[in-house]
Motif scaffolding. Structure first.
Motif, PDB file in Angstrom:
ATOM      1  N   SER A 188       1.523   3.859   1.359  1.00  0.00           N
ATOM      2  CA  SER A 188       1.198   4.714   2.500  1.00  0.00           C
ATOM      3  C   SER A 188       2.404   4.896   3.413  1.00  0.00           C
ATOM      4  O   SER A 188       2.257   5.296   4.554  1.00  0.00           O
ATOM      5  CB  SER A 188       0.036   4.100   3.282  1.00  0.00           C
ATOM      6  OG  SER A 188       0.342   2.769   3.651  1.00  0.00           O
TER       7      SER A 188
ATOM      8  N   LYS B 124       3.524   1.170   9.619  1.00  0.00           N
ATOM      9  CA  LYS B 124       3.671   2.427   8.889  1.00  0.00           C
ATOM     10  C   LYS B 124       3.033   3.584   9.629  1.00  0.00           C
ATOM     11  O   LYS B 124       3.534   4.699   9.603  1.00  0.00           O
ATOM     12  CB  LYS B 124       3.079   2.273   7.486  1.00  0.00           C
ATOM     13  CG  LYS B 124       4.049   1.591   6.540  1.00  0.00           C
ATOM     14  CD  LYS B 124       3.517   1.528   5.138  1.00  0.00           C
ATOM     15  CE  LYS B 124       2.466   0.455   5.035  1.00  0.00           C
ATOM     16  NZ  LYS B 124       2.129   0.110   3.648  1.00  0.00           N
ATOM     17  N   ARG B 125       1.939   3.273  10.316  1.00  0.00           N
ATOM     18  CA  ARG B 125       1.248   4.345  11.039  1.00  0.00           C
ATOM     19  C   ARG B 125       2.175   4.951  12.099  1.00  0.00           C
ATOM     20  O   ARG B 125       2.321   6.166  12.218  1.00  0.00           O
ATOM     21  CB  ARG B 125      -0.020   3.789  11.702  1.00  0.00           C
ATOM     22  CG  ARG B 125      -0.861   4.826  12.399  1.00  0.00           C
ATOM     23  CD  ARG B 125      -2.130   4.214  12.983  1.00  0.00           C
ATOM     24  NE  ARG B 125      -1.864   3.228  14.034  1.00  0.00           N
ATOM     25  CZ  ARG B 125      -1.598   3.550  15.312  1.00  0.00           C
ATOM     26  NH1 ARG B 125      -1.555   4.818  15.686  1.00  0.00           N
ATOM     27  NH2 ARG B 125      -1.359   2.601  16.206  1.00  0.00           N
TER      28      ARG B 125
ATOM     29  N   LYS C 292      -4.669   7.647   3.023  1.00  0.00           N
ATOM     30  CA  LYS C 292      -3.313   7.388   3.492  1.00  0.00           C
ATOM     31  C   LYS C 292      -2.250   7.401   2.397  1.00  0.00           C
ATOM     32  O   LYS C 292      -1.068   7.385   2.686  1.00  0.00           O
ATOM     33  CB  LYS C 292      -3.267   5.999   4.170  1.00  0.00           C
ATOM     34  CG  LYS C 292      -4.133   5.866   5.400  1.00  0.00           C
ATOM     35  CD  LYS C 292      -3.752   4.647   6.229  1.00  0.00           C
ATOM     36  CE  LYS C 292      -4.183   3.360   5.550  1.00  0.00           C
ATOM     37  NZ  LYS C 292      -3.845   2.157   6.322  1.00  0.00           N
ATOM     38  N   GLU C 293      -2.699   7.402   1.129  1.00  0.00           N
ATOM     39  CA  GLU C 293      -1.738   7.114   0.072  1.00  0.00           C
ATOM     40  C   GLU C 293      -1.208   8.358  -0.640  1.00  0.00           C
ATOM     41  O   GLU C 293      -1.901   9.342  -0.795  1.00  0.00           O
ATOM     42  CB  GLU C 293      -2.394   6.155  -0.931  1.00  0.00           C
ATOM     43  CG  GLU C 293      -2.665   4.823  -0.248  1.00  0.00           C
ATOM     44  CD  GLU C 293      -3.841   4.070  -0.820  1.00  0.00           C
ATOM     45  OE1 GLU C 293      -4.323   4.446  -1.903  1.00  0.00           O
ATOM     46  OE2 GLU C 293      -4.273   3.113  -0.175  1.00  0.00           O
ATOM     47  N   LYS C 294       0.037   8.262  -1.055  1.00  0.00           N
ATOM     48  CA  LYS C 294       0.686   9.392  -1.724  1.00  0.00           C
ATOM     49  C   LYS C 294       1.624   8.908  -2.817  1.00  0.00           C
ATOM     50  O   LYS C 294       2.233   7.847  -2.702  1.00  0.00           O
ATOM     51  CB  LYS C 294       1.516  10.203  -0.714  1.00  0.00           C
ATOM     52  CG  LYS C 294       0.712  11.192   0.102  1.00  0.00           C
ATOM     53  CD  LYS C 294       1.612  12.292   0.668  1.00  0.00           C
ATOM     54  CE  LYS C 294       2.329  11.855   1.920  1.00  0.00           C
ATOM     55  NZ  LYS C 294       3.080  12.892   2.602  1.00  0.00           N
TER      56      LYS C 294
ATOM     57  N   GLU D  85       0.878  -1.167   0.000  1.00  0.00           N
ATOM     58  CA  GLU D  85       0.000   0.000   0.000  1.00  0.00           C
ATOM     59  C   GLU D  85       0.915   1.216   0.000  1.00  0.00           C
ATOM     60  O   GLU D  85       1.801   1.315   0.848  1.00  0.00           O
ATOM     61  CB  GLU D  85      -0.882  -0.016   1.253  1.00  0.00           C
ATOM     62  CG  GLU D  85      -1.869   1.123   1.232  1.00  0.00           C
ATOM     63  CD  GLU D  85      -2.774   1.190   2.449  1.00  0.00           C
ATOM     64  OE1 GLU D  85      -2.611   0.373   3.370  1.00  0.00           O
ATOM     65  OE2 GLU D  85      -3.634   2.087   2.458  1.00  0.00           O
TER      66      GLU D  85
ATOM     67  N   ASP E 152      -3.774   0.493  -3.853  1.00  0.00           N
ATOM     68  CA  ASP E 152      -4.084   1.906  -3.604  1.00  0.00           C
ATOM     69  C   ASP E 152      -5.582   2.159  -3.530  1.00  0.00           C
ATOM     70  O   ASP E 152      -6.155   2.806  -4.375  1.00  0.00           O
ATOM     71  CB  ASP E 152      -3.441   2.781  -4.700  1.00  0.00           C
ATOM     72  CG  ASP E 152      -3.864   2.359  -6.104  1.00  0.00           C
ATOM     73  OD1 ASP E 152      -4.439   1.260  -6.251  1.00  0.00           O
ATOM     74  OD2 ASP E 152      -3.626   3.127  -7.045  1.00  0.00           O
TER      75      ASP E 152
ATOM     76  N   THR F 133       5.229   6.731  10.477  1.00  0.00           N
ATOM     77  CA  THR F 133       4.796   8.017   9.921  1.00  0.00           C
ATOM     78  C   THR F 133       4.719   9.066  11.019  1.00  0.00           C
ATOM     79  O   THR F 133       5.134  10.206  10.850  1.00  0.00           O
ATOM     80  CB  THR F 133       3.402   7.881   9.258  1.00  0.00           C
ATOM     81  OG1 THR F 133       3.466   6.842   8.299  1.00  0.00           O
ATOM     82  CG2 THR F 133       2.978   9.168   8.583  1.00  0.00           C
TER      83      THR F 133
END
Ligand code: ATP
Ligand code: MG
Ligand code: MG
Length: 535
Positions: A34, A263-264, A71-73, A32, A66, A267
């Motif tokens: 993210s 990832k959370r 959350k995605e970039k 993902e 995605d 980040t």
């Protein structure tokens, strides 16, 4: 190239196999976008790559999962592509779940029409309660027409529509809670980084993963063990839509002590400025561990050796860094550095009057690494910690030079620091046998070369807790002091090192150059753990 070394290196044979591979093997790595890839993702990516490219002559798809615009970039997507390349992983094809939004929409319509999915506006907490207790939603038996109408409202993203979601009609009270009518479509008003504002609702992973796997010809879907409860649900989706079956191969999630692999949480540390960025050398990201001095060959070997294990373990970093040491030790040029604050000046009787240099191999056991200059003179620096152990008239060995007697040891006159050695006088005894001395010490001539200022940086874990529980919050276990800097002087050859070079400072350890030397600015080198200490 990374692959070859891992395969041929001693002990690195991985006995992992898939079943039913006669008709070919297609695997996929589904990140993902993210966050940046971490070492857990590396395991998933390397296993998929191993099956597709090393074990079988197959195909590897990198599919960006995605489906959540919150959350995605793009930035993360680009970083993932780069990090895969860095690991020597070359997907045969790159795709995006968002490429299939139209198909997925059609499949959801079909499910609703067949009476296998329904629209629900049950309030979130109630839905949770009902699922937990095996109770049906009030909307479970709504008509196909009503369900289709709500789905259309969701698609438009109307005020009414956003209150609804779509759920697969699997079971109300199956003992496996993953089978209790999971949500498969949900609204999200945010703009998607690839499809913009075209869609107001997005399919949930549990719905799109099996469908896109099937459509893309995936033969073996690798999933971490904690998805095991969701495997029947994966099969159900394909059966409900009469799509080609895909085999699931479970593998253990990889966790490390004192490490967040979420990832959370990572980040959050980046966003709050608690670390230097995603490539912080204390971070478990691919970029972070590389910056700390991990080699890709070692990473591959370490991970593929874990391959078939299905136990979820908390790995220790020790073995990881010990694997790395095996790769760097034979190729790391040897250099010398003496701590600046603790250097003891020594005069050397018997040394030639005029300073001179000699060419010496950078690595005695690996002459391919070439030569370096060693400067000799009657004025050298020695580590305080070495000087303090010397006895009067003891014979010692100066590495790369020869033996010498310690003829005079001067101590500090200050009674508080009396054990501090302030200067030494040595007398060369070059015919002496280095095998007969206790101490082989590093030293640096201050004449005949210009010692290079360096900053040596060591790191500690970011986290103070060995085992991280799912809901442990970062702030409660952050280590306040994780960066330790020492100034030192190094031999003149260090001026030529480039960023990313890995060397050994003899008797200090292995280091990776993070900033090369420039006049007026010291070189910065990061200590590479070797797996011996706890760090
Ligand atoms: P995170 O919890 O860090 O957000 P994720 O699982 O949500 O991770 P994805 O980008 O969806 O992140 O994961 C891509 C692939 O990596 C998936 O196949 C996932 O199962 C796998 N993966 C993620 N973390 C680990 C881990 N710690 N060990 C092994 N595989 C992992
Ligand atoms: Mg995920
Ligand atoms: Mg996750």
């Amino acid at each position: 190239q990374a692959k070859k070394t891992a395969k041929s290196s001693e002990g690195a044979s991985y006995d992992i196999a898939l079943h039913n591979t006669e008709k070919g093997v297609v695997t996929r790595f589904p990140p993902e976008p993210s966050g940046y890839l971490h070492i857990g993702h590396a395991k998933a990516a390397l296993l998929n790559d191993y099956f597709a490219h090393e074990k079988y002559q197959g195909t590897l798809i990198c599919r960006f999962d995605d489906t959540n615009p919150s959350k995605e970039k793009e930035e993360f997507q680009d970083a993932i592509v780069e990090d895969l390349a860095l690991m020597g992983i070359r997907p045969d094809k790159t795709s995006y779940t968002s490429d299939y939004f139209e198909e997925l929409y059609q499949y959801c319509l079909e499910m609703i029409r067949m009476g296998k999915a329904y629209a629900d506006d049950t309030e979130q907490e109630t839905m949770k309660h009902q699922r937990w207790n095996g109770l049906p939603s009030e909307r479970r038996d709504a008509s196909v027409e009503d369900n289709l109408a709500h789905f259309e409202e969701m698609k438009q993203g109307t005020e009414e529509g956003v209150r609804w979601c779509i759920r697969a009609k699997i079971s109300v009270d199956n003992p496996n809670k993953a089978m209790r009518d999971p949500v498969i479509y949900r609204c999200n008003p945010l703009s998607h980084h690839r499809t913009g504002n075209k869609w107001k609702m997005y399919p949930i992973y549990d719905f799109c993963c099996p469908i896109v796997d099937s459509l893309e010809g995936v033969t073996h879907a690798l999933r971490t063990i904690e998805y095991r409860d969701r495997n029947p649900q994966y099969d159900w989706m394909l059966e409900a839509l009469n799509l080609r079956k895909v085999q699931i191969w479970d593998f253990a999630r990889m966790n490390f002590i004192r490490t967040f692999l979420s990832k959370r949480k990572l980040t959050k540390l980046v966003d709050e400025g608690r670390v230097w960025g995603w490539d912080d050398p204390r971070f478990p990201t691919i970029r972070g561990i590389r910056r700390r001095g991990m080699t890709i060959d070692a990473l591959r070997e370490f991970i593929l050796k874990q391959g078939p294990s299905r136990n979820i373990v908390n790995l220790d970093w020790t073995l990881f860094w010990a694997t790395n040491k095996k790769y760097i030790d034979p190729v790391a040029p040897r250099h010398t550095a003496i701590s600046k604050d603790h250097a003891v000046p020594a005069t050397v009787k018997g040394a030639r009057l005029a300073p001179y240099t000699e060419d010496k191999p950078k690595h005695i056991k690996n002459l391919d690494l070439g030569i370096k200059k060693v400067a000799y003179s009657d004025t050298i620096l020695i580590e305080q910690s070495d000087a303090q152990t010397f006895q009067q008239d003891e014979e010692i060995t100066l590495m790369n030079w020869g033996n010498a007697y310690v003829r005079k040891i001067s101590h500090s006159l200050n009674p508080l620091t009396r054990s501090t050695v302030t200067s030494l006088e040595l007398e060369l005894h070059l015919q002496g046998d280095f095998k007969a001395t206790k101490q082989k010490i590093t030293w640096l001539s201050t004449k005949g070369q210009e010692p290079i200022p360096v900053e040596l940086v060591d790191f500690d874990y970011l986290i103070t807790k060995d085992i991280i529980e799912k809901d442990d919050e970062i702030d409660e276990c952050l280590n306040p002091h994780t960066e330790f800097r020492t100034e030192a002087l190094a031999d003149c050859n260090v001026a030529d090192l480039k960023v990313d070079d890995i060397i050994q400072f003899e008797r200090k350890g292995y280091f990776r150059v993070d900033r090369a030397f420039k006049h007026g600015e010291p070189a910065v080198l990061f200590n590479i753990p070797t797996g011996r200490a706890t760090k």
